[in-house]
Design a protein around this motif. Structure first.
Motif, PDB file in Angstrom:
ATOM      1  N   ASN A  27       0.563  -1.345   0.477  1.00 46.16           N
ATOM      2  CA  ASN A  27       0.174  -0.140  -0.119  1.00 46.16           C
ATOM      3  C   ASN A  27       1.272   0.799   0.192  1.00 46.16           C
ATOM      4  N   GLU A  28       2.016   1.333  -0.325  1.00 48.88           N
ATOM      5  CA  GLU A  28       3.256   2.260   0.126  1.00 48.88           C
ATOM      6  C   GLU A  28       3.173   1.974  -1.653  1.00 48.88           C
ATOM      7  N   GLU A 106       6.870   6.363   7.204  1.00 48.33           N
ATOM      8  CA  GLU A 106       5.635   4.944   8.647  1.00 48.33           C
ATOM      9  C   GLU A 106       5.990   6.155   9.730  1.00 48.33           C
ATOM     10  N   SER A 107       4.841   6.547  10.403  1.00 45.23           N
ATOM     11  CA  SER A 107       5.411   6.974  11.870  1.00 45.23           C
ATOM     12  C   SER A 107       5.551   6.471  13.074  1.00 45.23           C
ATOM     13  N   LEU A 136       4.595  17.186  11.050  1.00 44.88           N
ATOM     14  CA  LEU A 136       2.937  16.456   9.862  1.00 44.88           C
ATOM     15  C   LEU A 136       2.820  15.292   9.885  1.00 44.88           C
ATOM     16  N   PHE A 137       1.661  14.782   9.340  1.00 40.86           N
ATOM     17  CA  PHE A 137       1.373  13.201   9.480  1.00 40.86           C
ATOM     18  C   PHE A 137      -0.117  13.309   7.959  1.00 40.86           C
ATOM     19  N   GLU A 144       0.301   5.882   9.532  1.00 44.00           N
ATOM     20  CA  GLU A 144       0.358   7.016   9.192  1.00 44.00           C
ATOM     21  C   GLU A 144       2.016   7.365   8.619  1.00 44.00           C
ATOM     22  N   MET A 145       1.912   8.146   8.069  1.00 44.38           N
ATOM     23  CA  MET A 145       3.381   8.638   7.772  1.00 44.38           C
ATOM     24  C   MET A 145       3.884   9.711   8.143  1.00 44.38           C
ATOM     25  N   THR A 146       5.028  10.540   8.807  1.00 44.74           N
ATOM     26  CA  THR A 146       5.583  11.603   9.467  1.00 44.74           C
ATOM     27  C   THR A 146       6.543  12.198   8.209  1.00 44.74           C
ATOM     28  N   ILE A 147       6.522  13.357   8.288  1.00 42.26           N
ATOM     29  CA  ILE A 147       6.828  14.008   6.919  1.00 42.26           C
ATOM     30  C   ILE A 147       8.387  14.879   7.991  1.00 42.26           C
ATOM     31  N   MET A 148       9.290  14.555   7.550  1.00 41.84           N
ATOM     32  CA  MET A 148      10.671  14.761   7.623  1.00 41.84           C
ATOM     33  C   MET A 148      11.062  15.560   6.623  1.00 41.84           C
TER      34      MET A 148
END
Length: 174
Positions: A27-28, A106-107, A136-137, A144-148
């Motif tokens: 799914n990614e 992935e958060s 931000l997610f 849930e994805m973390t944005i860096m």
């Protein structure tokens, strides 16, 4: 000795596809034929790395007008934790030095999740290399994805929407 290849043979492409399909959950991933088309249409920076003739990893970056999105970055599983990812990421950071770069991962804050230790290790890896958490997610299905980000400026959800809207001009998903 690690070397990069900007062009690949058909055998190389098969190996990269296998790594892509094992390194990222389904799914990614964008379906492989669509991703190959997008590499050309969107002028993505698609680079594979080898030790002699053995594939060890690859990355795909979307070089946007304002932000460079480190879209996919993978090292063969059996080679992780041996400094190879560090070497590839160092090359990538040097290539985009002075520019704003983002990635989503992935958060580690998602609870519950199937791989919390891996997520924390990955986040610390990026933080050691100059990325910072934007707080931000984004959620995709049940992930849930973390944005860096790294580089100058502040990154907002409006900036993320700009990147994904540019992608939607070439490919749509449900």
């Amino acid at each position: 000795m690690i070397e990069m290849k900007l062009t690949s043979t058909q055998e190389d492409i098969i190996q990269i596809k296998q790594l892509y399909e094992t390194a990222f959950p389904e799914n990614e991933r964008i379906p492989w034929p669509d991703l190959m088309r997008l590499i050309d249409e969107m002028h993505l920076d698609f680079t594979a790395f080898y030790d002699d003739d053995e594939l060890i990893g690859f990355y795909i970056v979307y070089p946007g007008a304002k932000v460079n999105w480190f879209w996919y970055f993978a090292v063969k599983e059996e080679l992780r934790g041996k400094g190879i990812g560090q070497q590839i990421l160092t090359h990538l950071i040097q290539k985009y030095e002075g520019k704003t770069c983002v990635l989503d991962m992935e958060s580690p804050y998602q609870n519950p999740c199937p791989n919390p230790e891996q997520r924390w290790r990955r986040q610390h890896f990026y933080q050691r290399n100059g990325f910072r958490d934007t707080n931000l997610f984004k959620s995709y299905d049940d992930i849930e994805m973390t944005i860096m980000m790294m580089g100058p400026g502040v990154f907002t959800m409006a900036d993320w929407d700009t990147i994904t809207n540019e992608l939607r001009q070439h490919w749509t998903w449900d």
